[in-house]
Design an enzyme around this catalytic site. Structure first.
Site, mmCIF file in Angstrom:
data_model
loop_
_atom_site.group_PDB
_atom_site.id
_atom_site.type_symbol
_atom_site.label_atom_id
_atom_site.label_comp_id
_atom_site.label_asym_id
_atom_site.label_seq_id
_atom_site.Cartn_x
_atom_site.Cartn_y
_atom_site.Cartn_z
ATOM 1 N N LYS A 143 -2.201 -1.440 -3.731
ATOM 2 C CA LYS A 143 -3.059 -0.257 -3.688
ATOM 3 C C LYS A 143 -2.184 0.993 -3.759
ATOM 4 O O LYS A 143 -1.208 1.088 -3.018
ATOM 5 C CB LYS A 143 -3.874 -0.270 -2.380
ATOM 6 C CG LYS A 143 -4.797 0.928 -2.209
ATOM 7 C CD LYS A 143 -5.479 0.893 -0.847
ATOM 8 C CE LYS A 143 -6.413 2.091 -0.683
ATOM 9 N NZ LYS A 143 -7.055 2.137 0.637
ATOM 10 N N LYS B 31 0.868 -1.184 0.000
ATOM 11 C CA LYS B 31 0.000 0.000 0.000
ATOM 12 C C LYS B 31 0.901 1.229 0.000
ATOM 13 O O LYS B 31 1.670 1.456 0.938
ATOM 14 C CB LYS B 31 -0.912 0.002 1.230
ATOM 15 C CG LYS B 31 -1.834 1.208 1.291
ATOM 16 C CD LYS B 31 -2.739 1.131 2.508
ATOM 17 C CE LYS B 31 -3.648 2.340 2.625
ATOM 18 N NZ LYS B 31 -4.532 2.257 3.806
#
Length: 363
Positions: free
Chosen positions: A288, A235
């Protein structure tokens, strides 16, 4: 053979022929639909920066979940907006937390829908960071954090600005730290609470070191050995999260998240993060954001055999919506092209705000 014997356009002549030889295919079964759950009844409040996305009360979230499953989408992921916030994110791990309430209601009404529970503290902390905050350096246990005189004070929405001012005053001119190991205790407690409420898949998105191992240990000790973990393993600290922070009311009130979320320049480090999460017990992994990091998705797919998810984040969605509203792009075409690019890069699971709409087009 080369031209003129080889003519690649032969297989592009008609739509059925193009479909026959298509290498990458989208299906609704690949989608996970995000839902933002808030207190109240009959609440359906549109997010200003994300047209078509809403803050939903539990009853409205149940109806949204029902529609999602009817379209062939197998899963939703829940994010919560609690009634009150505090420094130890008690709304995240309370058995009567907003996501716990939504999970129980959804599983009661739509039992075959997979409910994924995002595990992070930013929506529940008064300061908006993803872990316990303290000034200075050094480790701190959950017990020590709880001794903080502000830790047990819940912050209601009306008092939010006052709490922010207090936190800003306390941190002004001094370094602050997101305390990794104490945060792990809260993440583990949150995960057990969510799983007991009916959440099928635990999805930690906090980016603390060691969180997957802590969560796996806590789930197993609670007798929840069959609850899988979908780790936000890579992330990145991204500017594409802006609209989400409005939707989830989770923007940090001071500083930023660069000390725990990943540097967007680092591909090799992303592979290390993923590898460590797998070693700690992750059953699925996620990258992400999605489109700005298609190379990371492709590298992860090449290197690891676990199910791979990607999150088409709020900024990706908002850009498409804004351009379409100005008639600069063909909205449906660009929506589907963006999703196919994520799938082509190697993601077998796509978390997207377009899940319902794309499923309708694919029907």
């Amino acid at each position: 053979m080369a031209f003129p014997v080889t003519r690649l356009r032969r297989l592009r002549q008609t739509d059925p022929l193009r479909g026959l030889v298509r290498e990458t295919r989208l299906t609704p079964e690949a989608f996970v639909y995000p839902l933002f759950v808030c207190p109240g009844e009959a609440v359906r409040k549109e997010v200003g920066s994300m047209p078509g996305v809403f803050n939903l009360s539990v009853d409205e979230a149940v109806e949204e979940a029902r529609q999602t499953r009817a379209l062939g989408v197998p899963a939703v992921i829940l994010f919560g907006l609690p009634e009150a916030k505090d420094e130890v994110a008690s709304g995240a791990w309370s058995d009567n937390g907003i996501v716990q309430q939504a999970a129980r209601a959804i599983k009661s009404e739509v039992p075959d829908l997979i409910v994924v529970g995002d595990v992070c503290l930013c929506e529940y902390t008064s300061h908006g960071h993803c872990g316990i905050v303290r000034q200075g350096q050094g480790p701190q246990s959950l017990g020590a954090a709880a001794l903080n005189p502000m830790a047990a004070v819940a912050v209601k929405p009306a008092d939010k600005m006052k709490a922010i001012e207090v936190m800003a005053a306390r941190t002004a001119g001094e370094p602050f730290e997101i305390v990794n190991d104490a945060t792990l205790e809260l993440l583990a407690r949150t995960s057990v609470s969510l799983a007991r409420a009916g959440v099928d898949v635990i999805a930690p998105s906090d980016m603390m070191d060691g969180r997957v191992a802590s969560i796996r240990k806590a789930l197993d000790e609670a007798g929840l050995t069959n609850t899988p973990i979908l780790s936000y393993a890579a992330k990145f600290c991204s500017g594409f999260y802006g609209p989400f922070r409005e939707a989830a009311d989770s923007a940090p009130q001071f500083g930023d998240r660069r000390s725990y979320q990943m540097d967007g320049a680092n591909l090799r480090e992303a592979m290390r993060e993923i590898e460590l999460d797998i070693e700690e017990g992750a059953d699925m992994i996620m990258v992400k954001p999605a489109m700005p990091y298609l190379d990371v998705i492709a590298a992860a797919r090449e290197r690891f055999d676990l199910p791979l998810a990607a999150y088409q984040v709020s900024g990706e969605y908002a850009m498409i919506e804004a351009a379409a509203r100005n008639n600069w792009i063909d909205r449906e075409r660009v929506m589907m092209e963006s999703l196919i690019s994520i799938r082509r890069a190697g993601a077998s699971i796509i978390v997207t705000y377009y899940a319902k709409e794309a499923a309708r087009l694919l029907a």
